[in-house]
Scaffold this active site. Structure first.
Site, PDB file in Angstrom:
ATOM      1  N   ASP A  20      14.609  14.240   3.519  1.00  0.00           N
ATOM      2  CA  ASP A  20      14.525  13.499   4.781  1.00  0.00           C
ATOM      3  C   ASP A  20      14.602  14.526   5.919  1.00  0.00           C
ATOM      4  OD1 ASP A  20      14.901  12.007   7.061  1.00  0.00           O
ATOM      5  OD2 ASP A  20      16.555  10.814   6.258  1.00  0.00           O
ATOM      6  N   ASP A  44       8.366   9.439  12.806  1.00  0.00           N
ATOM      7  CA  ASP A  44       8.644   9.304  14.242  1.00  0.00           C
ATOM      8  C   ASP A  44       9.809   8.330  14.465  1.00  0.00           C
ATOM      9  OD1 ASP A  44       8.310   9.420  17.004  1.00  0.00           O
ATOM     10  OD2 ASP A  44       6.389   8.365  17.026  1.00  0.00           O
TER      11      ASP A  44
HETATM   12  N1  AR6 Z   1      11.283  12.772   6.491  1.00  0.00           N
HETATM   13  C1  AR6 Z   1      10.175  13.415   6.057  1.00  0.00           C
HETATM   14  N2  AR6 Z   1       8.973  12.817   5.941  1.00  0.00           N
HETATM   15  C2  AR6 Z   1       8.900  11.513   6.280  1.00  0.00           C
HETATM   16  C3  AR6 Z   1      10.013  10.759   6.745  1.00  0.00           C
HETATM   17  C4  AR6 Z   1      11.241  11.448   6.847  1.00  0.00           C
HETATM   18  N3  AR6 Z   1      12.355  10.851   7.271  1.00  0.00           N
HETATM   19  N4  AR6 Z   1       9.588   9.491   6.988  1.00  0.00           N
HETATM   20  C5  AR6 Z   1       8.281   9.441   6.665  1.00  0.00           C
HETATM   21  N5  AR6 Z   1       7.864  10.650   6.234  1.00  0.00           N
HETATM   22  P1  AR6 Z   1       3.829   9.075   9.285  1.00  0.00           P
HETATM   23  P2  AR6 Z   1       1.289   9.960  10.500  1.00  0.00           P
HETATM   24  C6  AR6 Z   1       6.527  11.092   5.783  1.00  0.00           C
HETATM   25  O1  AR6 Z   1       3.263   7.702   9.043  1.00  0.00           O
HETATM   26  O2  AR6 Z   1       0.548   9.632   9.260  1.00  0.00           O
HETATM   27  C7  AR6 Z   1       3.993   6.777  13.587  1.00  0.00           C
HETATM   28  O3  AR6 Z   1       4.102   5.425  13.865  1.00  0.00           O
HETATM   29  C8  AR6 Z   1       5.568  10.042   5.267  1.00  0.00           C
HETATM   30  O4  AR6 Z   1       5.852   9.716   3.907  1.00  0.00           O
HETATM   31  O5  AR6 Z   1       5.214   9.200   9.761  1.00  0.00           O
HETATM   32  O6  AR6 Z   1       1.031  11.286  11.164  1.00  0.00           O
HETATM   33  C9  AR6 Z   1       3.633   7.606  14.812  1.00  0.00           C
HETATM   34  O7  AR6 Z   1       4.227   7.095  15.985  1.00  0.00           O
HETATM   35  C10 AR6 Z   1       4.244  10.783   5.408  1.00  0.00           C
HETATM   36  O8  AR6 Z   1       3.977  11.604   4.283  1.00  0.00           O
HETATM   37  O9  AR6 Z   1       2.899   9.917  10.322  1.00  0.00           O
HETATM   38  C11 AR6 Z   1       2.137   7.507  14.840  1.00  0.00           C
HETATM   39  O10 AR6 Z   1       1.723   6.295  15.443  1.00  0.00           O
HETATM   40  C12 AR6 Z   1       4.471  11.695   6.608  1.00  0.00           C
HETATM   41  O11 AR6 Z   1       5.864  11.643   6.906  1.00  0.00           O
HETATM   42  C13 AR6 Z   1       1.751   7.486  13.368  1.00  0.00           C
HETATM   43  O12 AR6 Z   1       2.899   6.972  12.678  1.00  0.00           O
HETATM   44  C14 AR6 Z   1       3.705  11.285   7.847  1.00  0.00           C
HETATM   45  O13 AR6 Z   1       3.672   9.869   7.923  1.00  0.00           O
HETATM   46  C15 AR6 Z   1       1.490   8.879  12.843  1.00  0.00           C
HETATM   47  O14 AR6 Z   1       1.015   8.787  11.513  1.00  0.00           O
END
Ligand code: AR6
Length: 184
Positions: A20, A44
């Site tokens: 995390d 985020d």
């Molecule tokens: N620690 C590490 N990785 C994580 C965590 C965490 N706590 N939580 C999720 N992930 P995403 P995007 C991973 O959707 O695709 C948001 O709403 C997750 O499994 O967070 O760039 C923003 O505001 C995935 O592999 O980001 C934007 O609107 C990775 O983080 C949109 O999502 C990225 O997933 C951005 O989408």
């Protein structure tokens, strides 16, 4: 948090693991934000929850942010000192070349900004591979190539963590990086 795969590329120590991001101790963690810089879901949302309520108004005030750009805020209540916010591309197969270049630009902008601040460690999530739909398998060579090139250049950065939230993503990352960079 699972055991990290630890590799070396140039002057960088790479650590690849499931975990995390909000719990990582590093000079900076990277947030996968949106162009409006409105705190959203995914990493985020997790970062905003863990950093506390002082982050959201500052984050919003830094938008709009172009795809591939990066900006820095304090980490507030996080163990990380800073958050580097970047905006990944939304994956579109018909624009593969363009979104690939934009994804690489995200990693590059974050590394450049961290180096400009003379930070020594930075931790990345798998940018764009959640809500934005970038297939993990296609992202791996793109991320690896930016890190390999960056590692050859002199900078303050010594440690880069690649933190995958999902076990399957971490397995893909570890498998790819072990082969591409050779295990140390
Ligand atoms: N620690 C590490 N990785 C994580 C965590 C965490 N706590 N939580 C999720 N992930 P995403 P995007 C991973 O959707 O695709 C948001 O709403 C997750 O499994 O967070 O760039 C923003 O505001 C995935 O592999 O980001 C934007 O609107 C990775 O983080 C949109 O999502 C990225 O997933 C951005 O989408």
């Amino acid at each position: 948090m699972t055991e990290a795969l630890v590799l070396t590329t140039g002057q960088l120590e790479l650590r690849v693991y499931q975990g995390d991001l909000t719990q990582v101790h590093a000079d900076a963690i990277v947030n996968a934000a949106n162009p409006a810089m409105n705190p959203g879901g995914g990493v985020d949302g997790a970062i905003n929850l863990a950093a506390g309520p002082r982050l959201a108004p500052l984050q919003r005030s830094l938008g709009p942010l172009a795809v591939g750009a990066a900006v820095l805020t304090p980490g507030f209540d996080l163990p990380a000192k800073f958050i580097i916010h970047t905006v990944g591309p939304i994956y579109r197969p018909e624009a593969h070349a363009r979104v690939s270049q934009q994804l690489q630009q995200c990693y590059q902008s974050c590394l450049d900004l961290a180096a400009a601040q003379e930070l020594t460690s930075i931790a990345f999530p798998a940018i764009s591979t959640g809500v934005y739909g970038f297939p993990i398998g296609l992202s791996l060579p793109l991320v690896a190539s930016v890190l390999r090139t960056f590692g050859r250049q002199p900078s303050s950065i010594r440690r880069v963590d690649l933190v995958c939230f999902k076990t399957a993503a971490a397995a893909s990352y570890q498998e790819y990086f072990a082969v591409d960079f050779g295990e140390t």
